[in-house]
Motif scaffolding. Structure first.
Motif, PDB file in Angstrom:
ATOM      1  N   TRP A  25      10.624  22.601   5.278  1.00  0.00           N
ATOM      2  CA  TRP A  25      11.300  22.472   6.573  1.00  0.00           C
ATOM      3  C   TRP A  25      11.835  23.811   7.072  1.00  0.00           C
ATOM      4  O   TRP A  25      11.625  24.165   8.232  1.00  0.00           O
ATOM      5  N   ILE A  26      12.544  24.578   6.210  1.00  0.00           N
ATOM      6  CA  ILE A  26      13.163  25.823   6.677  1.00  0.00           C
ATOM      7  C   ILE A  26      12.532  27.079   6.076  1.00  0.00           C
ATOM      8  O   ILE A  26      12.874  28.187   6.466  1.00  0.00           O
ATOM      9  N   GLY A  27      11.656  26.925   5.102  1.00  0.00           N
ATOM     10  CA  GLY A  27      11.008  28.079   4.494  1.00  0.00           C
ATOM     11  C   GLY A  27      11.550  28.349   3.098  1.00  0.00           C
ATOM     12  O   GLY A  27      12.644  27.918   2.728  1.00  0.00           O
ATOM     13  N   VAL A  28      10.756  29.103   2.333  1.00  0.00           N
ATOM     14  CA  VAL A  28      11.115  29.375   0.942  1.00  0.00           C
ATOM     15  C   VAL A  28      12.312  30.315   0.853  1.00  0.00           C
ATOM     16  O   VAL A  28      13.243  30.086   0.070  1.00  0.00           O
ATOM     17  N   GLY A  29      12.327  31.384   1.630  1.00  0.00           N
ATOM     18  CA  GLY A  29      13.418  32.367   1.577  1.00  0.00           C
ATOM     19  C   GLY A  29      14.779  31.762   1.882  1.00  0.00           C
ATOM     20  O   GLY A  29      15.728  31.911   1.093  1.00  0.00           O
ATOM     21  N   PRO A  30      14.927  31.065   3.021  1.00  0.00           N
ATOM     22  CA  PRO A  30      16.220  30.444   3.304  1.00  0.00           C
ATOM     23  C   PRO A  30      16.635  29.383   2.268  1.00  0.00           C
ATOM     24  O   PRO A  30      17.817  29.252   1.955  1.00  0.00           O
ATOM     25  N   THR A  31      15.662  28.659   1.742  1.00  0.00           N
ATOM     26  CA  THR A  31      15.984  27.650   0.718  1.00  0.00           C
ATOM     27  C   THR A  31      16.560  28.318  -0.522  1.00  0.00           C
ATOM     28  O   THR A  31      17.582  27.878  -1.062  1.00  0.00           O
ATOM     29  N   LEU A  32      15.912  29.388  -0.990  1.00  0.00           N
ATOM     30  CA  LEU A  32      16.429  30.120  -2.144  1.00  0.00           C
ATOM     31  C   LEU A  32      17.792  30.739  -1.846  1.00  0.00           C
ATOM     32  O   LEU A  32      18.681  30.744  -2.709  1.00  0.00           O
ATOM     33  N   ALA A  33      17.961  31.241  -0.627  1.00  0.00           N
ATOM     34  CA  ALA A  33      19.253  31.824  -0.256  1.00  0.00           C
ATOM     35  C   ALA A  33      20.354  30.762  -0.269  1.00  0.00           C
ATOM     36  O   ALA A  33      21.474  31.027  -0.738  1.00  0.00           O
ATOM     37  N   ILE A  34      20.056  29.573   0.220  1.00  0.00           N
ATOM     38  CA  ILE A  34      21.045  28.490   0.219  1.00  0.00           C
ATOM     39  C   ILE A  34      21.390  28.101  -1.214  1.00  0.00           C
ATOM     40  O   ILE A  34      22.564  27.903  -1.561  1.00  0.00           O
ATOM     41  N   LEU A  35      20.381  27.987  -2.076  1.00  0.00           N
ATOM     42  CA  LEU A  35      20.631  27.614  -3.473  1.00  0.00           C
ATOM     43  C   LEU A  35      21.478  28.658  -4.193  1.00  0.00           C
ATOM     44  O   LEU A  35      22.380  28.320  -4.964  1.00  0.00           O
ATOM     45  N   ILE A  36      21.211  29.932  -3.949  1.00  0.00           N
ATOM     46  CA  ILE A  36      22.003  30.990  -4.573  1.00  0.00           C
ATOM     47  C   ILE A  36      23.410  31.009  -3.997  1.00  0.00           C
ATOM     48  O   ILE A  36      24.403  31.138  -4.740  1.00  0.00           O
ATOM     49  N   ALA A  37      23.529  30.848  -2.677  1.00  0.00           N
ATOM     50  CA  ALA A  37      24.854  30.876  -2.041  1.00  0.00           C
ATOM     51  C   ALA A  37      25.720  29.712  -2.518  1.00  0.00           C
ATOM     52  O   ALA A  37      26.923  29.901  -2.766  1.00  0.00           O
ATOM     53  N   ASP A  38      25.146  28.539  -2.646  1.00  0.00           N
ATOM     54  CA  ASP A  38      25.998  27.430  -3.090  1.00  0.00           C
ATOM     55  C   ASP A  38      26.353  27.548  -4.569  1.00  0.00           C
ATOM     56  O   ASP A  38      27.391  27.047  -4.992  1.00  0.00           O
ATOM     57  N   SER A  39      25.545  28.221  -5.371  1.00  0.00           N
ATOM     58  CA  SER A  39      25.937  28.474  -6.758  1.00  0.00           C
ATOM     59  C   SER A  39      27.100  29.456  -6.820  1.00  0.00           C
ATOM     60  O   SER A  39      28.043  29.271  -7.599  1.00  0.00           O
ATOM     61  N   VAL A  40      27.055  30.504  -5.988  1.00  0.00           N
ATOM     62  CA  VAL A  40      28.160  31.472  -5.940  1.00  0.00           C
ATOM     63  C   VAL A  40      29.421  30.788  -5.405  1.00  0.00           C
ATOM     64  O   VAL A  40      30.522  30.974  -5.945  1.00  0.00           O
ATOM     65  N   PHE A  41      29.270  29.992  -4.343  1.00  0.00           N
ATOM     66  CA  PHE A  41      30.408  29.255  -3.804  1.00  0.00           C
ATOM     67  C   PHE A  41      30.964  28.277  -4.831  1.00  0.00           C
ATOM     68  O   PHE A  41      32.179  28.109  -4.957  1.00  0.00           O
ATOM     69  N   GLY A  42      30.081  27.637  -5.593  1.00  0.00           N
ATOM     70  CA  GLY A  42      30.520  26.718  -6.646  1.00  0.00           C
ATOM     71  C   GLY A  42      31.308  27.426  -7.731  1.00  0.00           C
ATOM     72  O   GLY A  42      32.305  26.894  -8.222  1.00  0.00           O
ATOM     73  N   ALA A  43      30.873  28.622  -8.113  1.00  0.00           N
ATOM     74  CA  ALA A  43      31.610  29.389  -9.121  1.00  0.00           C
ATOM     75  C   ALA A  43      33.002  29.760  -8.611  1.00  0.00           C
ATOM     76  O   ALA A  43      33.991  29.669  -9.345  1.00  0.00           O
ATOM     77  N   PHE A  44      33.077  30.159  -7.344  1.00  0.00           N
ATOM     78  CA  PHE A  44      34.377  30.490  -6.758  1.00  0.00           C
ATOM     79  C   PHE A  44      35.278  29.262  -6.696  1.00  0.00           C
ATOM     80  O   PHE A  44      36.455  29.314  -7.074  1.00  0.00           O
ATOM     81  N   LEU A  45      34.737  28.165  -6.229  1.00  0.00           N
ATOM     82  CA  LEU A  45      35.520  26.933  -6.113  1.00  0.00           C
ATOM     83  C   LEU A  45      35.947  26.415  -7.481  1.00  0.00           C
ATOM     84  O   LEU A  45      37.073  25.940  -7.649  1.00  0.00           O
ATOM     85  N   LEU A  46      35.065  26.526  -8.457  1.00  0.00           N
ATOM     86  CA  LEU A  46      35.393  26.120  -9.824  1.00  0.00           C
ATOM     87  C   LEU A  46      36.555  26.938 -10.364  1.00  0.00           C
ATOM     88  O   LEU A  46      37.492  26.402 -10.952  1.00  0.00           O
ATOM     89  N   ARG A  47      36.526  28.249 -10.168  1.00  0.00           N
ATOM     90  CA  ARG A  47      37.609  29.106 -10.647  1.00  0.00           C
ATOM     91  C   ARG A  47      38.927  28.770  -9.953  1.00  0.00           C
ATOM     92  O   ARG A  47      39.970  28.644 -10.591  1.00  0.00           O
ATOM     93  N   HIS A  48      38.873  28.594  -8.648  1.00  0.00           N
ATOM     94  CA  HIS A  48      40.094  28.310  -7.882  1.00  0.00           C
ATOM     95  C   HIS A  48      40.688  26.956  -8.268  1.00  0.00           C
ATOM     96  O   HIS A  48      41.890  26.847  -8.566  1.00  0.00           O
ATOM     97  N   GLN A  49      39.875  25.908  -8.261  1.00  0.00           N
ATOM     98  CA  GLN A  49      40.371  24.566  -8.592  1.00  0.00           C
ATOM     99  C   GLN A  49      40.746  24.451 -10.062  1.00  0.00           C
ATOM    100  O   GLN A  49      41.675  23.735 -10.421  1.00  0.00           O
TER     101      GLN A  49
END
Length: 157
Positions: A25-49
């Motif tokens: 639907w959106i392409g391989v590059g944006p999909t990989l970028a979203i997956l990497i970004a949500d992993s980084v966001f998850g690590a930040f949220l995990l540390r904070h919470q």
């Protein structure tokens, strides 16, 4: 057994399906970028919470009260962080639900209700350990014959 099949076979296949569909639907590059970004966001949220849960846990201990709610929050935060760090969109949604405080509170209420139902005493609890309930011994009293009456042989008056 069905839960393990679901976790180890069905969920990865569903994750691959969703990643492929999003990639189409959106392409391989944006999909990989979203997956990497949500992993980084998850690590930040995990540390904070995680820090916030640790502070609440220590505060409960210092107030000399049982930290049951805080422990359950900590377990949900750990599982939510692990799911967010795992690549995939389905696990990210579930992990995010476990890390956001309002949804975590709703899930905590649901989990405590389920656990209380499992730990409830009564006829249901007898089936966990034995196939059927064991007969109870009679209570001491005159109708059971114990203790014997005061004039009965074998007992001092």
């Amino acid at each position: 057994m069905p839960l393990l099949v679901l976790l180890f076979i069905v969920v990865p296949i569903a994750e691959l399906y969703v990643i492929i569909r999003v990639g189409d639907w959106i392409g391989v590059g944006p999909t990989l970028a979203i997956l990497i970004a949500d992993s980084v966001f998850g690590a930040f949220l995990l540390r904070h919470q995680g820090r916030a849960a640790w502070v609440r846990f220590n505060r409960a201990l210092s107030e000399s009260r049982m930290p049951g709610r805080e422990v359950l929050d900590g377990v949900m935060i750990i599982f939510g962080g692990a799911l967010l760090l795992t690549p995939g969109f389905i696990t990210d949604v579930v992990g995010l639900l476990l890390l956001i405080p309002p949804t975590r509170a709703a899930l905590r209420g649901l989990m405590t209700t389920m656990v209380k139902g499992r730990l409830a005493t009564g006829p249901r609890a007898a089936y966990w350990g034995y196939r059927r309930m064991r007969p109870r011994r009679p209570r001491p009293g005159p109708e059971s014959g114990w203790p014997p009456p005061s004039g009965a042989p074998g007992r001092p008056p």
